[in-house]
Design a protein around this motif. Structure first.
Motif, short mmCIF file in Angstrom:
data_model
loop_
_atom_site.label_atom_id
_atom_site.label_comp_id
_atom_site.label_asym_id
_atom_site.label_seq_id
_atom_site.Cartn_x
_atom_site.Cartn_y
_atom_site.Cartn_z
N UNK A 18 -7.86 11.59 15.81
CA UNK A 18 -7.96 9.82 16.22
C UNK A 18 -8.92 9.09 14.54
N UNK A 19 -9.12 10.32 13.60
CA UNK A 19 -10.13 10.09 12.56
C UNK A 19 -8.38 9.67 11.32
N UNK A 20 -7.63 10.08 11.67
CA UNK A 20 -6.04 9.84 11.38
C UNK A 20 -5.53 8.36 11.21
N UNK A 21 -5.15 8.70 12.51
CA UNK A 21 -5.17 6.82 13.61
C UNK A 21 -6.04 6.09 12.41
N UNK A 22 -7.66 5.59 12.88
CA UNK A 22 -7.92 5.26 12.67
C UNK A 22 -7.95 4.47 10.94
N UNK A 23 -7.42 5.85 10.19
CA UNK A 23 -7.33 5.59 9.00
C UNK A 23 -5.95 4.94 8.06
N UNK A 24 -4.88 5.20 9.27
CA UNK A 24 -3.79 4.73 9.21
C UNK A 24 -3.56 3.40 9.52
N UNK A 25 -4.45 2.69 10.62
CA UNK A 25 -4.47 1.15 10.65
C UNK A 25 -4.80 0.35 9.41
N UNK A 26 -6.14 1.13 8.83
CA UNK A 26 -7.21 0.50 7.80
C UNK A 26 -5.99 0.18 7.16
N UNK A 27 -5.15 1.46 6.67
CA UNK A 27 -4.33 0.99 5.35
C UNK A 27 -3.24 -0.17 5.51
N UNK A 28 -2.62 0.39 7.25
CA UNK A 28 -1.45 -0.45 7.63
C UNK A 28 -1.97 -2.30 7.55
N UNK A 29 -2.96 -2.74 7.97
CA UNK A 29 -3.82 -3.79 7.70
C UNK A 29 -4.02 -3.71 6.62
N UNK A 30 -4.41 -3.25 5.81
CA UNK A 30 -3.98 -3.71 4.53
C UNK A 30 -3.35 -4.64 3.96
N UNK A 31 -1.93 -3.77 4.08
CA UNK A 31 -0.84 -3.82 3.74
C UNK A 31 -0.54 -5.64 4.26
#
Length: 340
Positions: free
Chosen positions: A9-22
């Motif tokens: 769950x934390x990994x998914x949230x982190x990836x969503x944050x990175x993708x949102x910045x991109x």
């Protein structure tokens, strides 16, 4: 004791944050609708490849659950992701992601109204806490907003002209802020409705989550293609006499295609779709499978926490008020799920 679900769950949230910045950087070149379309096409290709490699065949789904899952994709992905990208363009990834924490309370209220699920006093306190946390952050004047007002003072030297320039830039900054908030609320409402449709579909059938993701994405991309095509046809009808000039002009669609063909932009789109959509879906399902739904749902909403260090690394000034607001909002989501 295994923490596989929590880590996922934390990994998914982190990836969503990175993708949102991109996506925020891509939004400077590609309009939200076209960006959402390109993202969806890449994610569908990745999911189809996964289905082929894993030998998954199309499941037998009753008409009503199938319609519900497709409707979920149209509302949540076709419309919701488009206005989310528009919100990123106006608010930035950090505040746009925080606006997304409004979706769980909206989903809970919608489930109470349409699915007869009950909410106790603690859940209502969690909803109020989330709204307060979000409102506290998004209404804060950021350094970028103050910088725009400063530019107005510099650009408006000379009495009334200076005051007019300052007032105009400040007014545009305020308008842009409220536009972003409006897009963020629309995105949260769309995601909440999409979640309700998905929940209703899963309640009436046994469906592979990956197939559900593929069907949702396909419905979202299809409605975007229909809308984009209708928009192009409408432009052609309105400017029939100058059709050749229209086709050769740098229209919104052609700009998107030209930008997408650039290798760096294309790589960024593939990277964001791979991280945010493809891997995000996988990790989300792992989290829901290996830990309690309330724990998973709360941890999946921690993207605004991960985007703070990313923003600082990119040179964004993050205040203690912004950090505190994120913690309050996520605490509200936790209260909603844990004590519902």
């Amino acid at each position: 004791m295994s923490f596989q679900g929590e880590i996922a769950a934390l990994s998914a949230a982190c990836l969503w944050a990175i993708a949102s910045v991109v996506y925020g950087r891509l939004g400077e070149r590609i309009p939200p609708l076209q960006l959402n379309l390109l993202k969806g096409i890449v994610a569908i290709a990745l999911l189809l490849l996964t289905m082929v490699l894993s030998g998954e065949f199309f499941p037998s789904i009753a008409p009503i659950p199938l319609c519900l899952i497709l409707l979920s994709g149209i509302v949540g992905i076709g419309f919701g992701d488009t206005v989310f990208f528009a919100s990123i363009n106006s608010l930035g990834a950090r505040r746009a992601l925080l606006m997304g924490t409004l979706a769980p309370p909206m989903t809970a209220i919608g489930a109470m109204i349409f699915l007869q699920e009950q909410l106790n006093l603690s859940a209502w306190c969690g909803i109020l806490l989330t709204i307060l946390g979000v409102a506290w952050v998004v209404t804060e004047r950021t350094p970028e907003d103050r910088g725009r007002r400063g530019e107005g003072r510099q650009g408006g030297q000379g009495g009334q002209g200076g005051q007019g320039g300052q007032g105009g830039l400040s007014s545009r900054a305020t308008t842009n802020l409220w536009r972003g908030i409006g897009f963020g609320v629309l995105a949260a409402v769309a995601n909440a409705l999409g979640a309700l449709f998905s929940r209703a579909a899963f309640a009436q059938s046994v469906m592979n989550p990956l197939w559900a993701a593929l069907l949702r994405l396909s419905a979202g991309v299809l409605i975007l293609l229909i809308f984009t095509s209708a928009k192009t046809v409408l432009k052609s009808l309105l400017y029939r006499q100058n059709l050749q000039r229209l086709l050769e002009s740098p229209s919104e669609n052609l700009i998107s295609i030209a930008e997408a063909r650039r290798s760096r932009v294309l790589i960024a789109i593939i990277f964001a779709a791979f991280c945010g959509t493809y891997l995000g879906i996988w990790l989300q399902q792992i989290a829901l499978k290996f830990t309690a739904a309330g724990v998973a749902s709360t941890l999946l909403q921690t993207s605004p926490v991960f985007v703070i260090p990313i923003g600082i690394w990119l040179g964004e000034k993050v205040t203690w008020r912004a950090i505190a607001g994120v913690i309050i909002a996520i605490a509200g989501v936790g209260l909603l799920f844990y004590l519902k």
